[in-house]
Write a protein that holds these residues in place. Structure first.
Motif, short mmCIF file in Angstrom:
data_model
loop_
_atom_site.label_atom_id
_atom_site.label_comp_id
_atom_site.label_asym_id
_atom_site.label_seq_id
_atom_site.Cartn_x
_atom_site.Cartn_y
_atom_site.Cartn_z
N UNK A 1 26.90 84.64 -82.31
CA UNK A 1 26.40 83.82 -81.56
C UNK A 1 25.63 83.43 -82.51
N UNK A 2 25.61 81.80 -82.20
CA UNK A 2 24.50 80.87 -83.13
C UNK A 2 24.12 79.65 -82.15
N UNK B 1 22.73 85.51 -83.73
CA UNK B 1 21.59 84.44 -85.40
C UNK B 1 20.20 84.55 -84.30
N UNK B 2 19.32 85.42 -85.35
CA UNK B 2 17.66 84.55 -83.88
C UNK B 2 16.58 83.98 -85.10
N UNK C 1 18.06 84.43 -75.05
CA UNK C 1 17.77 84.54 -75.42
C UNK C 1 18.09 85.94 -76.65
N UNK C 2 17.87 86.38 -78.21
CA UNK C 2 18.13 87.38 -79.01
C UNK C 2 17.80 88.18 -78.72
N UNK C 3 16.01 88.04 -78.13
CA UNK C 3 15.56 89.03 -77.72
C UNK C 3 16.42 90.15 -76.62
N UNK D 1 20.95 91.73 -83.40
CA UNK D 1 20.09 90.71 -83.24
C UNK D 1 19.81 90.09 -84.65
N UNK D 2 20.29 89.02 -85.93
CA UNK D 2 19.93 89.05 -87.11
C UNK D 2 18.98 88.27 -87.13
#
Lengths: 529, 529
Positions: free
Chosen positions: B383-384, B406-407, B456-458, B469-470
């Motif tokens: 997921x980007x 992807x964060x 969002x990623x968080x 999340x990376x």
């Protein structure tokens, strides 16, 4: 006679006791028992491998199974069990991979089946017997070691920067965990599948806070707190038990069957083996003579009480057939005895089922019947004049793959049901055998249970309680069409002289008989006059 | 270019249509369709075997699957389907055993998987689409042939003294029925287990009244009545349907992807293959431009409507990867497009779900996602920024084994849920993917569905919607630790020149990457600042 005595015996004995354990230490402190794993490297079943790092083979698990069983019967005062390791920084490395590498497929299947049954016995004791299990992981816990922990109610892992839980089978060996690891992670502990997927692909496993966050363990504590926290939690778990505050329990004494090359004879159970025909006859005898009528009388009889004695013998014979007689494809199940006495026995068991010992006996009968359900042989029950397929013993016919009732006009066979067929002896699917049988016609269950008198062949067939009624002799005509492809590669993992007698024989009748050929005399759906 | 075009194509094409069928004839008579099996012996996928006695290989089943699919989309006026044979005295002899004997394990697995999915599609059409299926067994029905019949709602067998149903796999071949035969006999048709045991061991099967008494079939009729009885019963089944009285349906036109040696490119789906790394990247694009807002507009677009077009392409690519690229272990799943447009699409689908065509589209999306669930590769969703993991397309991330978000502080990724995540796209276990994910914390499902704005990623990590999340690039660092033991013995069942390019390559990067090593940069449970 000595050679003959050994011949039918498995090299793996299922007879052990705490004073003979080589790999476990069982200690007691009030309501808490501690089972400590300390596998002796050089004491495996075969000299071909060393049991390093608390890795295990079947012999190690036989001791564990024995301990769980004795805790239930011999120690009613035990309310919680801590499972831990006596080795430094290692809880258990799982099943020994050198042992697995050297084993046949059949051996591995039986090994995984038995070890999973032992773990199910832990869960059964927790669910039904008021004994809670706490895995105290004082070090690395890998593969089958983690699968053992998963069978416990709770898992506490030491947080020492090194100790982790893991299922390294896939990344290291390219196989799946074989003793319930995957299902217990996702279904029992409800670990999220994506996290379980990651967990199952990293050889080094997961440790510390992440192991808790992911539900892989219930708690982690630093080394300094670990022992105290385990002790405290064990006391809390024990406090919830409904078991007696104190003993005594009853002693489980050795079974000591009479053994010949082709038979095992116990007090209430016997088996005769015909290896050429790949065929065995298993006979269970019902209760004889005066039986106890109260829990106190049962307790006084201890392991000589018929229900416990007969089912211990049955359990033992099933285990022996699995490992020692892999080429026996068909097992004919017979019973004999007084059906009325059997029904009275069931009535008495149910009247006393709230007593801790009677509860244990009934659950043990249930587990033994499950062991039969899951033994991969073809069981054919033969119901004939003089047989004792009544109540609990009728479960043997229901557990069999099929049943034949001999319809001899001169001495009719009968069978009978009791309330024991209506609930206490559930299968692994959570249903009784009658419920499983009558999925399509559930109304038949009550009809059968409420009948109140024995069934003759015509009635039994009509009620759906037997597969076939037949006038022809048996097993001569209906015999073993079974296991057409036995594993010809069966090879015991060690080659002790005693074992040589069990190797596949090149001789032998065809494994296929005439059962079910269009011309066979069996019938169903109606009774031939 | 011609050679390159063929290289990534499976020798088995999943593209067919009734005018090209070689083994089935599809005919129509008002609300009744008849699917008649007439397998051409010499038209198997390989010249190594002959498809005698209506035995089948994958090519035969591809046509059957196509017919079931077209009945749903192209023929809303069809309310019942009769499945029968055009051969005399033989319905179907099951899977061709010479084909099976010459196949690799991997091929057999994919063969059985596809044929079972076809049978599940029959049951899905019955359960959800108002099309009932009647197996009209006009002759011997063995093995896979009976498994096909078991997938139908009802089974009528001709009573000619010869025709029987059977599962002869065990007595003849020493294997178990591979396409659901055992489970459908005992769980779907609720045949008593003891009778099923007997049935499964007699090669000649069961016929006539006994077949009815044992619930193996629903009725038997003599040859003189058979056709009329089948026709009458088909009309009765059709009368219960809630489908439209008349058409038109929509045409399912060929997909025609652009094919190169390393890629397949459809309109909304593409896949890029890196055989050296045993790695593929699958990308699905969300809806673009103006979308229909009514069922009528959807029907006017036909198979060019995004939801149908994209999921047909996804289904096709999954099937091709299964059979043509057995060594691709990891499939990275990406999406791109406008998340808002995707959420509007879902809203519109649900608003029109009572229309027969929209109902079909939603169930087809569900079946395609199940096909992904059951494709034995490691799917990793990425997921980007710019991706379109929203609503129905977020199911791709849930269907993946794990997901990485992807964060990137400069262009954050987002994902979003819709009501399509809350029910219509259930897995094979009868639960939604969110229910399956949150077995331990079911309250998270409503929380996530009711949020009403993107994650969002968080937030996604906190809500448990992504695995990791990376900030690190992907897939370069998190890449393929996957399938450490691919089958080196993979061999296509025929050796057409086009196939040679898919053979395992000896070259190649290690199949193990650094994913999950203790030093990897991924994290979970909290966001690294």
């Amino acid at each position: 006679m000595e050679a003959a005595t050994k011949a039918a015996m498995p090299a793996v004995s299922f007879d052990t006791s705490p004073d003979r354990y080589r790999h476990w230490k069982l200690t007691f402190d009030g309501p808490i028992a501690t089972l400590s794993m300390d596998v002796q490297e050089d004491a495996g079943l075969s000299p071909d491998y060393k049991l390093k790092l608390n890795s295990y083979d079947l012999g190690v698990d036989v001791e564990l199974a024995d301990a769980i069983q004795r805790l239930r019967f011999e120690h009613p005062e035990v309310h919680a069990v801590v499972i831990t390791s006596m080795k430094e920084r290692i809880f258990c490395a799982g099943a020994n991979i050198f042992m697995l590498r050297g084993s046949t497929h059949a051996w591995k299947v039986n090994f995984c089946k038995f070890t999973n049954e032992t773990r199910l016995a832990i869960e059964d004791a927790s669910e039904n017997s008021g004994i809670k299990f706490l895995a105290a992981l004082n070090g690395i816990c890998a593969g089958g070691g983690y699968e053992l922990a998963l069978a416990c109610d709770e898992i506490i892992l030491v947080d020492d920067g090194n100790s982790a839980v893991s299922l390294p089978e896939t990344p290291l060996l390219g196989v799946l965990p074989g003793t319930g690891g995957l299902t217990r992670v996702v279904d029992k502990r409800k670990v999220r599948r994506d996290l379980a997927d990651f967990f199952g692909t990293v050889a080094e496993g997961v440790k510390g806070k992440r192991a808790v966050d992911w539900r892989l363990v219930d708690a982690v504590y630093p080394t300094s707190q670990f022992k105290q926290r385990v002790a405290t939690r064990a006391q809390e778990l024990a406090a919830k038990s409904d078991r007696p505050k104190a003993g005594p329990g009853i002693a489980l004494t050795p079974l000591k069957p009479k053994v010949t090359d082709t038979s095992l004879t116990y007090s209430a159970v016997s088996v005769e083996i015909d290896r050429d025909k790949r065929f065995a006859t298993l006979t269970v005898s019902g209760p004889e003579g005066e039986q106890p009528s109260t829990a106190g009388e049962i307790q006084a009889l201890g392991d000589q009480f018929w229900a416990l004695r007969a089912f211990r013998e049955l359990d033992d014979v099933l285990l022996r057939l699995r490992v020692a007689e892999p080429l026996i494809g068909t097992i004919v199940v017979k019973t004999r005895g007084d059906q009325h006495a059997m029904l009275k026995m069931d009535e008495m068991l149910l009247a006393n089922q709230d007593h801790w010992l009677v509860r244990e006996i009934i659950h043990f009968m249930k587990r033994t019947l499950k062991r039969m359900d899951l033994t991969s042989r073809s069981f054919f029950a033969l119901i004939e004049p003089g047989s004792c397929f009544a109540g609990s013993l009728f479960e043997l016919a229901l557990a069999a793959d099929r049943s034949y009732m001999l319809d001899d006009p001169e001495a009719d066979s009968t069978l009978a049901l009791s309330a024991m067929n209506g609930g206490p002896l559930k299968m692994s699917n959570g249903l009784t055998r009658l419920q499983t049988r009558f999925l399509a016609e559930p109304e038949r269950i009550e009809q059968a249970l409420e009948r109140g008198e024995p069934f003759n062949p015509e009635d039994a067939l009509e009620a759906g309680l037997v597969s076939f009624a037949t006038r022809s002799g048996w097993p001569s005509r209906a015999a073993p069409r079974c296991h057409p492809t036995p594993s010809p590669a069966w090879r015991p993992i060690s080659a002790s002289p005693a074992r040589k007698r069990w190797k596949p024989r090149s001789s032998g009748g065809s494994p296929r008989g005439r059962t079910g050929s269009s011309s066979d005399p069996m019938r169903s759906g109606k009774r031939v006059p």
